[in-house]
Design an enzyme around this catalytic site. Structure first.
Site, PDB file in Angstrom:
ATOM      1  N   HIS A   1      63.886  65.246  20.213  1.00  0.00           N
ATOM      2  CA  HIS A   1      64.542  63.679  21.263  1.00  0.00           C
ATOM      3  C   HIS A   1      63.961  63.087  22.114  1.00  0.00           C
ATOM      4  CE1 HIS A   1      68.030  66.468  24.120  1.00  0.00           C
ATOM      5  NE2 HIS A   1      66.893  65.940  24.691  1.00  0.00           N
TER       6      HIS A   1
ATOM      7  N   GLU B   1      69.029  61.736  19.480  1.00  0.00           N
ATOM      8  CA  GLU B   1      69.610  62.664  18.838  1.00  0.00           C
ATOM      9  C   GLU B   1      69.083  62.815  17.135  1.00  0.00           C
ATOM     10  OE1 GLU B   1      69.817  65.152  20.427  1.00  0.00           O
ATOM     11  OE2 GLU B   1      70.877  64.776  22.410  1.00  0.00           O
TER      12      GLU B   1
ATOM     13  N   ASP C   1      68.878  56.252  30.705  1.00  0.00           N
ATOM     14  CA  ASP C   1      69.984  56.910  30.474  1.00  0.00           C
ATOM     15  C   ASP C   1      71.028  56.973  31.535  1.00  0.00           C
ATOM     16  OD1 ASP C   1      68.372  59.384  30.608  1.00  0.00           O
ATOM     17  OD2 ASP C   1      68.864  59.981  27.970  1.00  0.00           O
TER      18      ASP C   1
ATOM     19  N   ASN D   1      64.636  69.323  20.708  1.00  0.00           N
ATOM     20  CA  ASN D   1      65.201  69.110  19.089  1.00  0.00           C
ATOM     21  C   ASN D   1      63.768  67.726  18.677  1.00  0.00           C
ATOM     22  OD1 ASN D   1      66.084  66.912  20.352  1.00  0.00           O
ATOM     23  ND2 ASN D   1      68.278  67.589  19.615  1.00  0.00           N
TER      24      ASN D   1
HETATM   25  C1  F6R Z   1      65.827  62.704  30.246  1.00  0.00           C
HETATM   26  C2  F6R Z   1      65.384  62.258  28.747  1.00  0.00           C
HETATM   27  C3  F6R Z   1      65.385  63.220  27.863  1.00  0.00           C
HETATM   28  C4  F6R Z   1      64.923  64.396  27.766  1.00  0.00           C
HETATM   29  C5  F6R Z   1      64.634  65.963  27.514  1.00  0.00           C
HETATM   30  C6  F6R Z   1      63.623  66.396  27.645  1.00  0.00           C
HETATM   31  O1  F6R Z   1      66.061  60.692  30.688  1.00  0.00           O
HETATM   32  O2  F6R Z   1      66.524  61.209  28.817  1.00  0.00           O
HETATM   33  O3  F6R Z   1      65.367  62.989  26.433  1.00  0.00           O
HETATM   34  O4  F6R Z   1      63.511  63.924  28.140  1.00  0.00           O
HETATM   35  O5  F6R Z   1      65.885  65.581  27.258  1.00  0.00           O
HETATM   36  O6  F6R Z   1      63.936  67.800  28.811  1.00  0.00           O
HETATM   37  P1  F6R Z   1      63.562  68.414  29.729  1.00  0.00           P
HETATM   38  O7  F6R Z   1      62.494  67.363  31.127  1.00  0.00           O
HETATM   39  O8  F6R Z   1      63.821  69.106  31.248  1.00  0.00           O
HETATM   40  O9  F6R Z   1      63.336  70.036  28.886  1.00  0.00           O
END
Ligand code: F6R
Length: 245
Positions: free
Chosen positions: A138, A143, A67, A136
């Site tokens: 995602h 989401e 992303d 959550n």
């Molecule tokens: C990152 C991404 C997000 C993260 C997720 C967990 O490219 O797409 O889905 O993997 O928000 O974030 P952390 O690792 O910071 O807990």
């Protein structure tokens, strides 16, 4: 799903880095799907160490990140381009022309998402996709929703994400409102998936995501239907799954 238990964040990072390193040794021209966030930083650090020792070579790899914020240029210090270069790409030898992220500076969302999906297809698809998971459930910027998304698409960031990001920007108006993300289908088409989860604050969602019913309300649950998923999780993240393991 294979659940790989790790002691703590460092152990999780080393175990996941071992899987990625084995992938690249077995198939030097692997197409790697990569993630940002705090979960993969330890993996990138470990892979850089092994690269410096000559144990793994990324010279024939291609990468696609999950992303990027729509509206941020690659050199903005909050862009995922910037994050990936700082934490990984600048220290290894993936050729610049084979590093791919959605282009946040391209504001024509339809065009950019179609371009990104076509580039993934042209590279032969993703061999190994690395994922983190949000509180959550995602994955990428997919989401909780009423349906699973398909290809790369543009999402509106939630008010809470915009609020949380505000501190990194000069003013509230500069905070990106949208992001480009691979869709759930794009992720599911990867031949192999490694998802890393660490910390007690993820314990509830780990139980729901990997042992609960498959539902777009918890996007990561779809991974239960993939044929080659490794969940590398530390003890804290698995602390609410004791009865299930
Ligand atoms: C990152 C991404 C997000 C993260 C997720 C967990 O490219 O797409 O889905 O993997 O928000 O974030 P952390 O690792 O910071 O807990």
């Amino acid at each position: 799903m294979k659940i790989i238990r790790a002691k703590d964040y460092n152990d999780m990072s080393r175990k996941a880095a071992n899987i990625i390193s084995a992938q690249v040794i077995l198939k030097p021209d692997s197409v790697l799907g990569l993630a940002t966030g705090s979960s993969p930083i330890g993996i990138y650090e470990q892979l850089i160490k092994w690269y410096n020792k000559g144990d793994v070579d990324f010279g024939a790899c291609t990468t696609f990140n999950l992303d990027e914020y729509r509206g941020l240029t690659a050199d903005h210090d909050q862009s995922y381009h910037y994050f990936m270069h700082k934490n990984f790409f600048d220290a290894i030898n993936v050729p610049a022309e084979r590093i791919n992220l959605p282009d946040g500076a391209q504001l024509d969302a339809e065009r950019e998402c179609a371009r990104y999906d076509a580039a993934i297809r042209a590279a032969g698809g993703i061999d190994l996709q690395l994922l983190g998971m949000g509180l959550n459930g995602h994955i990428g910027f997919n989401e909780p929703d009423e349906f699973f998304s398909k290809g790369t698409h543009c999402v509106d960031l939630t008010e809470s994400t915009i609020e949380a990001n505000k501190r990194f920007f000069a003013s509230a108006d500069d905070v990106p409102r949208q992001a480009y993300t691979m869709g759930v289908q794009t992720i599911m088409l990867a031949r192999r998936i490694v998802i890393v989860v660490s910390g007690e604050n993820k314990a509830d969602i780990v139980r729901q995501a990997f042992f609960g019913p498959v539902t777009p309300r918890v996007p990561a649950t779809i991974l239960q239907l993939h044929t080659d998923v490794s969940v590398v999780a530390d003890e804290a993240a698995l602390s609410k799954c004791g009865d299930l393991l």
